[in-house]
Design a protein around this motif. Structure first.
Motif, PDB file in Angstrom:
ATOM      1  N   ALA A 107      46.065  42.651  51.214  1.00 22.39           N
ATOM      2  CA  ALA A 107      45.847  41.212  51.354  1.00 22.39           C
ATOM      3  C   ALA A 107      46.470  40.687  52.639  1.00 22.39           C
ATOM      4  N   GLN A 109      41.510  36.390  51.738  1.00 22.60           N
ATOM      5  CA  GLN A 109      41.367  36.877  50.365  1.00 22.60           C
ATOM      6  C   GLN A 109      41.403  35.747  49.340  1.00 22.60           C
ATOM      7  N   LEU A 117      40.301  37.392  45.831  1.00 21.87           N
ATOM      8  CA  LEU A 117      41.372  38.298  45.438  1.00 21.87           C
ATOM      9  C   LEU A 117      41.512  38.396  43.926  1.00 21.87           C
ATOM     10  N   VAL A 166      49.727  33.988  49.577  1.00 20.48           N
ATOM     11  CA  VAL A 166      49.319  34.983  48.580  1.00 20.48           C
ATOM     12  C   VAL A 166      50.330  35.023  47.436  1.00 20.48           C
ATOM     13  N   GLY A 213      41.445  43.513  49.403  1.00 21.24           N
ATOM     14  CA  GLY A 213      41.466  42.258  48.666  1.00 21.24           C
ATOM     15  C   GLY A 213      40.362  41.288  48.997  1.00 21.24           C
TER      16      GLY A 213
END
Length: 355
Positions: free
Chosen positions: A7, A24, A34, A60, A106
């Motif tokens: 990612a 992602q 993702l 993330v 991802g």
């Protein structure tokens, strides 16, 4: 078995959106790409997941947390720069240990999950397994060349002149021997440690590398047209679900999702579409294969085959199609200046307007 999810990366093909957001986490049918991968990993029975993160690590982390929402135990692995897929394996050595693992890019989207692929690897006695599918533009992907009996005879990463149309899907499965391979290879002309070079090293040294065809739908969502196509595929599977408010002057046609808190007034919604929570659709037409995020406003406008991210508004514009509109964007009709377009556009953008 563990999973290594990548990612990081720059997401250059989705700029300017990815200047400020992880590629992602761009949503398909109002859910980040993702998330689909993480759910597929859990459905395959894998719960110990390492996520390689780069410049967008904080975003993330906020989106995935400790993984418990997905039934996963997540470990974050920082990558100082996007130095190649094989480099991700190299820096994840401590996390991966001596177990086989799935490596999942991802930003890839694979309909049908990976459970069958994992089971095929476990029962096949292979040292590595790559997934292949035919594509129209192989120069944008890792490409495999197969011999008469289906054996892998060549691998190239984004070749200028591809020898086949078989793209390597962004889901790999490796035994621990891959760690020897990634240590043995050197950076490519792009300055990256290529996973294709590591797989070639395995083949050259007599290890068993299996190629598995992907029968279902797969996309690398790195480009606008791929994002829109993935959005279409997912929306074709949605079931009607009206949780928000729809007034008597509105018309709902086909598979339409209106999430809680959304309001639809004097509008036509022709599915399949998804309207996010607390969004307002007023005196507008929303056509097929469109997903509109949360807290948006679409008023006196027409839009279809598009993705609109959270917090954006579209006022008085006809007609938007095949578009990806980022977060907190305002799109409106210019007032008082006939036959002109007034634009404020970021770097690396693409705009098409009517003559």
């Amino acid at each position: 078995m563990k999973a290594l999810v990548l990612a990081g990366g720059k997401g250059t093909r989705l700029r300017p959106l990815t200047h400020t957001s992880a590629k992602q986490l761009v949503p398909v049918a109002n859910k980040p790409v993702l998330y689909y991968g993480l759910e597929a990993i859990r459905e395959a029975g894998i719960t110990d997941v390492g996520i390689v993160v780069g410049d967008t690590a904080q975003e993330v982390r906020e989106a995935v947390g400790d993984g418990s929402a997905f039934g996963l135990d997540v470990t974050y692995i920082p990558q100082e720069a996007p130095l190649g897929l094989a480099h991700c394996v190299l820096i994840a050595r401590e996390f991966l240990g001596d177990e086989p693992f799935v490596m999942y890019l991802g930003d890839n989207f694979l309909v049908g999950g990976i459970a069958d692929l994992v089971n095929a690897f476990r029962g096949g006695g292979h040292d590595a397994q790559i997934m292949l599918t035919r594509v129209a533009e192989p120069q944008f992907y890792g490409v495999a060349e197969l011999g008469r009996n289906g054996e892998i005879v060549g691998l190239e990463e984004k070749p200028a002149h591809p020898r086949s149309d078989l793209a390597i899907v962004g889901v790999y499965i490796f035994s621990p021997v891959i760690h020897e391979a990634v240590r043995a290879i050197t950076p490519s002309a792009r300055g990256e440690l290529e996973i294709t070079d590591a797989v070639k090293w395995l083949i050259d040294h007599g290890y068993r590398v299996h190629s598995h065809p992907v029968d279902g739908y797969w996309k690398d969502t790195g480009r606008l047209q791929d994002m829109l196509e993935c959005n279409r595929i997912v929306l074709e599977r949605v079931e009607p679900d009206i949780r928000g408010g729809v007034d008597g002057l509105s018309e709902i046609i086909g598979r339409v999702v209106v999430e809680r808190g959304a309001v639809v007034e004097n509008s036509i919604l022709r599915g399949p579409i998804v309207v996010g929570a607390d969004t307002k659709i007023i005196s507008s037409y929303v056509g097929p294969f469109t997903s509109i995020g949360s807290r948006c406003v679409v008023a006196n406008a027409e839009i279809d085959y598009s993705i609109v991210l959270d917090g954006s508004s579209v006022h008085g514009v006809s007609r938007i199609s095949h578009s990806l509109i980022g977060r907190n964007v305002e799109v409106s009709r210019a007032a008082g200046v006939p036959n002109t377009h007034e634009l404020m556009v970021g770097d690396h953008s693409r705009i098409q307007v009517g003559a």
